[in-house]
Structures are given as structure tokens and as C-alpha cells.
Design an enzyme around this catalytic site. Sequence first.
Site, PDB file in Angstrom:
ATOM      1  N   CYS A   1       0.842  -1.204   0.000  1.00 47.21           N
ATOM      2  CA  CYS A   1       0.000   0.000   0.000  1.00 47.21           C
ATOM      3  C   CYS A   1       0.874   1.250   0.000  1.00 47.21           C
ATOM      4  O   CYS A   1       1.689   1.417  -0.885  1.00 47.21           O
ATOM      5  CB  CYS A   1      -0.967  -0.033   1.185  1.00 47.21           C
ATOM      6  SG  CYS A   1      -2.002  -1.503   1.249  1.00 47.21           S
TER       7      CYS A   1
ATOM      8  N   ASP B   1      -9.418  -2.619  -7.313  1.00 49.64           N
ATOM      9  CA  ASP B   1      -8.560  -1.731  -6.530  1.00 49.64           C
ATOM     10  C   ASP B   1      -8.754  -0.299  -7.008  1.00 49.64           C
ATOM     11  O   ASP B   1      -8.277   0.086  -8.073  1.00 49.64           O
ATOM     12  CB  ASP B   1      -7.092  -2.157  -6.701  1.00 49.64           C
ATOM     13  CG  ASP B   1      -6.145  -1.427  -5.758  1.00 49.64           C
ATOM     14  OD1 ASP B   1      -6.537  -0.384  -5.212  1.00 49.64           O
ATOM     15  OD2 ASP B   1      -5.020  -1.912  -5.577  1.00 49.64           O
TER      16      ASP B   1
ATOM     17  N   HIS C   1      -7.692  -4.339  -2.958  1.00 46.38           N
ATOM     18  CA  HIS C   1      -6.549  -3.609  -2.417  1.00 46.38           C
ATOM     19  C   HIS C   1      -6.255  -4.099  -1.001  1.00 46.38           C
ATOM     20  O   HIS C   1      -7.156  -4.224  -0.180  1.00 46.38           O
ATOM     21  CB  HIS C   1      -6.866  -2.110  -2.392  1.00 46.38           C
ATOM     22  CG  HIS C   1      -5.715  -1.267  -1.947  1.00 46.38           C
ATOM     23  ND1 HIS C   1      -4.752  -0.813  -2.820  1.00 46.38           N
ATOM     24  CD2 HIS C   1      -5.361  -0.815  -0.722  1.00 46.38           C
ATOM     25  CE1 HIS C   1      -3.854  -0.102  -2.150  1.00 46.38           C
ATOM     26  NE2 HIS C   1      -4.203  -0.091  -0.877  1.00 46.38           N
TER      27      HIS C   1
END
Length: 252
Positions: free
Chosen positions: A139, A184, A218
Site C-alpha cells: 500500500c 482496486d 486492495h
Amino acid sequence: MASNPPGKCCTVGKLHDGTPTGETIQIEGGITAYLAKAASPSSAAVVVYPDVFGIWQNTKLIADEFAARGYTTIVPDLFDGEQLDISTDLSKFNIMGWFAGGNNGDKPHGPEQVDVPAAAAAKHLRGLGFKRVGAAGYCIGAKYVVRQLKDNVDVGFLAHPSFVTPEELTAIKGPVSIAAAETDSIFPTEKRHETEQLLTGDKIKQPWQINLFSGVFHGFAVRGDLSNKEAKYAKEQAFLQAVSWFDQYLKE
């Protein structure tokens, strides 16, 4: 941008079972870090740049897994003790304010601040005698892999990156591998394709790889729901992708 700014999906996930086996240490600048030592270390080591949860259970377990594969691994505290908690009430939390330092007087957590512990962790590994240093980022941590891949680390792995700019990506000086999720909003299809165009352009000229995993979101590589068969497979395969990349390009 090569990826969008972080959003609420950056703070959603599951706590993984396991008992971390590394140790908490202090590195240059009084920075806290988690160190997982390889029993039979190679000449290379790995920095894990974590997501907004910082040094937590899941990240420690990933570091331990890298160590089990022969890579002594360090996870620096990128957020000066202000990492988020898995129980954060997202309905009352402004993540962009947290990055800017606008949540109840929090410190800012932008590049000016985060680059310091990110670089210190790589420097610490070299001080331990490791000739080459790789970095795995998850991330927001992926942004700092890209930034450190310019000067301080040799090989990079990014899982569902966020906040990466084209300028940062085109400045890298080492091979980079990316694990992406089918769904995502931070690294959607158009940003992935933009990234591919940058990686195949004339500015970078480094080995690269992008793997796309179906049925996941994600955060899957560090916070996926391991009770879900598809999510568990994707998480494990993303880790093996990182290890294979480091085995190919990091080891001498």
C-alpha cells in the site's frame, strides 16, 4: 499518477494468526524497527515498508517469512509511533488528514518525514554487512520502495501500491515487481496500464513484472481474509512472487 492516493480501502483487513519470532530494535535516529534474522543469511537482506498499520502482526509475519527464505528482514516504523490500529473507526477517520497531520494534532506522515526512517532501515542492513538490499512495500509502503529504489535499495517489490507518482517511478534505478488486485480503486486498471507504459518507456530501462490477481481487493497481500480460498491463494502467491524476484535480481 502511477497510482491514486490512499483511501478507506487502505485501512480494511484481517488480522492473521501466528507468533512473530523477530525482535524489536532501535536503529540510527532512535527509530523503532522489527528485525527478523535469517538462520542462514545470504549476502542480501530485505526492508519491508509497511501499510498504514506500521509494525503490526501481519507485517511481522511477512518479515519472518522472508527471513525463513534466507533474507534477514527489517520493518521500520515509518510513522513515528502514530500508525493506525486495525480497529480504527473508518466512519470517523480522515486518512488524508492523517497523512497531512490534520487529525487531532497528529504529526504529518508525508515523504519529507517518511523518507528518513525508510532510508535509515536500508542503511542499517548495509551496516550489518549485507551487500545488497531489496525492499518490499505494501500500500503506502510501496511508494517508499519506489522512492528508495533511486538511491538506497537495489531491487523492489510492490503490492497494491498507492500514492506513487510517475516522476518517482521513472527515477528508479533497479528492477521492480508489482502484485496487483483485480478490484482496486487505488491502483485501478487505468493506473496499472499507465504504469506499464512508463515501465516500457525509454526513461526506466529496468527489468519489471506485473502480476494481476483475480477475485481480490486492495490490501490482499498483507491483509487478505485467509479464510477465503481465493484470497489466501493470492496472498501466498504474491509473497512467492516477491521471493522469486529477490532470488533472481537481489542475490549475487
